[in-house]
Design a protein around this motif. Structure first.
Motif, PDB file in Angstrom:
ATOM      1  N   HIS A  57       1.013  -1.270   0.411  1.00 47.87           N
ATOM      2  CA  HIS A  57      -0.050  -0.055  -0.172  1.00 47.87           C
ATOM      3  C   HIS A  57       0.617   1.917  -0.012  1.00 47.87           C
ATOM      4  N   LEU A  58       1.743   1.141   0.347  1.00 51.70           N
ATOM      5  CA  LEU A  58       2.855   2.587   0.597  1.00 51.70           C
ATOM      6  C   LEU A  58       3.601   2.740  -1.661  1.00 51.70           C
ATOM      7  N   LEU A  59       3.543   1.683  -2.115  1.00 47.44           N
ATOM      8  CA  LEU A  59       4.281   1.622  -3.116  1.00 47.44           C
ATOM      9  C   LEU A  59       2.867   1.677  -4.471  1.00 47.44           C
ATOM     10  N   PHE A  60       1.719   1.639  -3.929  1.00 49.94           N
ATOM     11  CA  PHE A  60       0.457   1.688  -5.659  1.00 49.94           C
ATOM     12  C   PHE A  60      -0.386   2.345  -5.062  1.00 49.94           C
ATOM     13  N   THR A  61      -0.834   2.409  -5.855  1.00 45.40           N
ATOM     14  CA  THR A  61      -1.492   3.057  -5.761  1.00 45.40           C
ATOM     15  C   THR A  61      -3.148   2.935  -5.152  1.00 45.40           C
ATOM     16  N   TRP A  62      -3.078   1.968  -6.192  1.00 44.68           N
ATOM     17  CA  TRP A  62      -4.308   0.868  -6.349  1.00 44.68           C
ATOM     18  C   TRP A  62      -4.681  -0.642  -5.309  1.00 44.68           C
ATOM     19  N   VAL A  63      -3.113  -0.559  -4.429  1.00 46.60           N
ATOM     20  CA  VAL A  63      -3.593  -0.846  -3.250  1.00 46.60           C
ATOM     21  C   VAL A  63      -3.420   0.249  -1.815  1.00 46.60           C
ATOM     22  N   ASP A  64      -3.685   1.324  -2.257  1.00 48.24           N
ATOM     23  CA  ASP A  64      -4.280   2.503  -1.265  1.00 48.24           C
ATOM     24  C   ASP A  64      -5.510   2.728  -1.242  1.00 48.24           C
ATOM     25  N   GLU A  65      -5.893   2.359  -2.811  1.00 48.37           N
ATOM     26  CA  GLU A  65      -7.460   2.339  -3.169  1.00 48.37           C
ATOM     27  C   GLU A  65      -8.250   1.696  -2.357  1.00 48.37           C
ATOM     28  N   ILE A  66      -7.817   0.192  -1.895  1.00 51.37           N
ATOM     29  CA  ILE A  66      -8.678  -0.553  -1.884  1.00 51.37           C
ATOM     30  C   ILE A  66      -8.259  -0.710  -0.172  1.00 51.37           C
ATOM     31  N   ILE A  67      -7.047  -0.269   0.082  1.00 53.03           N
ATOM     32  CA  ILE A  67      -7.508  -0.364   2.129  1.00 53.03           C
ATOM     33  C   ILE A  67      -8.468   0.758   2.031  1.00 53.03           C
ATOM     34  N   GLN A 246       1.553   8.651  -4.129  1.00 51.31           N
ATOM     35  CA  GLN A 246       0.671   9.355  -4.907  1.00 51.31           C
ATOM     36  C   GLN A 246       0.937   8.988  -6.417  1.00 51.31           C
ATOM     37  N   VAL A 247       1.594   8.107  -6.508  1.00 54.20           N
ATOM     38  CA  VAL A 247       2.147   7.902  -8.328  1.00 54.20           C
ATOM     39  C   VAL A 247       2.980   5.942  -7.747  1.00 54.20           C
ATOM     40  N   ASP A 248       2.899   5.131  -8.640  1.00 53.19           N
ATOM     41  CA  ASP A 248       2.866   4.102  -8.393  1.00 53.19           C
ATOM     42  C   ASP A 248       5.134   3.802  -8.533  1.00 53.19           C
ATOM     43  N   PHE A 249       5.333   3.090  -7.736  1.00 52.12           N
ATOM     44  CA  PHE A 249       6.234   3.055  -7.580  1.00 52.12           C
ATOM     45  C   PHE A 249       7.650   3.650  -7.657  1.00 52.12           C
ATOM     46  N   GLY A 250       7.121   4.766  -7.184  1.00 53.83           N
ATOM     47  CA  GLY A 250       8.134   5.974  -7.188  1.00 53.83           C
ATOM     48  C   GLY A 250       8.799   6.095  -6.535  1.00 53.83           C
ATOM     49  N   ASP A 251       9.930   6.989  -6.646  1.00 57.94           N
ATOM     50  CA  ASP A 251      11.341   7.165  -6.164  1.00 57.94           C
ATOM     51  C   ASP A 251      10.850   7.066  -4.665  1.00 57.94           C
ATOM     52  N   ALA A 252       9.872   8.412  -3.975  1.00 56.57           N
ATOM     53  CA  ALA A 252       9.932   8.525  -2.474  1.00 56.57           C
ATOM     54  C   ALA A 252       8.486   7.272  -2.129  1.00 56.57           C
ATOM     55  N   GLU A 253       8.213   6.787  -3.105  1.00 54.50           N
ATOM     56  CA  GLU A 253       7.404   5.918  -2.290  1.00 54.50           C
ATOM     57  C   GLU A 253       8.101   4.409  -2.048  1.00 54.50           C
ATOM     58  N   ARG A 254       9.120   3.608  -2.917  1.00 59.25           N
ATOM     59  CA  ARG A 254      10.103   3.080  -2.559  1.00 59.25           C
ATOM     60  C   ARG A 254      11.173   3.678  -1.206  1.00 59.25           C
ATOM     61  N   THR A 255      10.643   4.909  -1.208  1.00 57.92           N
ATOM     62  CA  THR A 255      11.768   5.240   0.652  1.00 57.92           C
ATOM     63  C   THR A 255      11.300   4.652   1.320  1.00 57.92           C
ATOM     64  N   ALA A 256       9.474   5.047   1.178  1.00 56.35           N
ATOM     65  CA  ALA A 256       8.848   5.335   2.468  1.00 56.35           C
ATOM     66  C   ALA A 256       8.796   3.813   2.990  1.00 56.35           C
ATOM     67  N   HIS A 257       8.879   2.891   1.857  1.00 60.43           N
ATOM     68  CA  HIS A 257       8.320   1.360   2.075  1.00 60.43           C
ATOM     69  C   HIS A 257       9.686   1.073   2.352  1.00 60.43           C
ATOM     70  N   ALA A 258      10.848   0.710   2.044  1.00 59.87           N
ATOM     71  CA  ALA A 258      11.906   0.606   2.642  1.00 59.87           C
ATOM     72  C   ALA A 258      12.282   0.533   3.672  1.00 59.87           C
ATOM     73  N   ASP A 259      11.714   2.052   4.598  1.00 64.77           N
ATOM     74  CA  ASP A 259      12.390   2.404   6.058  1.00 64.77           C
ATOM     75  C   ASP A 259      10.875   1.738   6.965  1.00 64.77           C
TER      76      ASP A 259
END
Length: 279
Positions: A57-67, A246-259
């Motif tokens: 859900h931190l990487l993909f907008t479609w998963v964020d939509e589901i949750i 905000q976007v799928d698999f963006g740089d900021a998204e990947r950073t937040a996900h890794a943390d």
């Protein structure tokens, strides 16, 4: 008044530790989510299994939509109240004819959450029939409390990240299956004993396990964890906020996900020590 669940469904959840099936969205929408997942897999040249399947859900907008889907959150609110965080999310794909399975376990085991009131919404993106390896549960087993678990290194087809399995005896003479269709979901208590068998059909079985907690819940680990506020407000501050993608698999998204995943794994490692035998 309840928002989604009937009085009979609420009674079943409290008595048996689970309830199903509950409608979330249509099969066509479920197929669209599946297509988005498989488009990513094709681009990456790998399946969405161990790795990206944690907290996607931190990487993909479609998963964020589901949750954030109102039908899911309304049902969860009926069980744990209006102030809700998503603690964790795992994707559970089983390929056609694959020997992959999930061993008998309880979700709460390595989470370290107090009080143990987490509820999991298992959301189907494909048909999850008995033959496809839907969840199998022990009705009423949530009343047993937390049972001892151990890791198993010999279970190479186990989808659980650590191969964790209940090590004490429990009555499995009367089990129940929870088949759900694409776009439906089930709900189960964090202490409910459950597993799932291999997929014997000719199509993938894909489900998402969404772990929701009320905001007053805290984690006993020394590692401070992240969790996403998905409904209501949080007056407790037991978790760091997770940003919506905000976007799928963006740089900021990947950073937040890794943390978030690094912290989650560190917390898991702390909780595992609770089950290690004394020297």
């Amino acid at each position: 008044m309840s928002r989604k669940l009937t009085a009979a469904q609420l009674d079943q959840y409290h008595r048996d530790g689970y309830v199903y099936p509950i409608d979330a969205f249509g099969a066509e929408q479920a197929h669209g989510y599946r297509a988005a997942m498989e488009k990513f897999e094709a681009a990456q040249g790998t399946e969405l299994t161990k790795g990206h399947n944690f907290k996607p859900h931190l990487l993909f907008t479609w998963v964020d939509e589901i949750i954030h889907h109102p039908a899911i959150l309304d049902a969860v609110e009926d069980l744990i109240g209006p102030n809700i965080r998503l603690f964790h999310l795992s994707v559970w794909p089983k390929n056609a004819g694959d020997p992959a399975y999930v061993s008998w376990h309880q979700d709460a085991t390595y989470f370290g959450l107090e009080p143990a009131v987490q509820v999991t919404a298992w959301v189907a993106l494909t048909e999850a029939s008995i033959d496809a390896g839907c969840m199998e549960v022990i009705p009423g087993s949530h009343r047993l409390g937390q049972l001892n678990h151990a890791e198993r290194d010999d279970a190479k087809h186990n989808l659980l990240s650590r191969g964790q399995t209940i090590t004490v005896d429990f009555d499995r003479s009367q089990t129940a299956f929870m088949p759900v269709s694409a776009g439906q979901f089930s709900l189960h208590h964090t202490h409910l004993v459950h597993n799932s068998r291999p997929n014997r059909t000719d199509d993938r079985r894909i489900g998402l396990g969404l772990s929701y907690i009320p905001t007053e819940v805290r984690c006993t680990s020394k590692t401070r964890l992240t969790a996403m506020l998905v409904r209501g407000t949080d007056a407790h501050g037991n978790f760091d906020d997770e940003p919506r993608p905000q976007v799928d698999f963006g740089d900021a998204e990947r950073t937040a996900h890794a943390d978030a995943v690094a912290r989650f794994r560190a917390s898991n490692a702390e909780q595992i020590r609770r089950y290690e035998p004394s020297p």
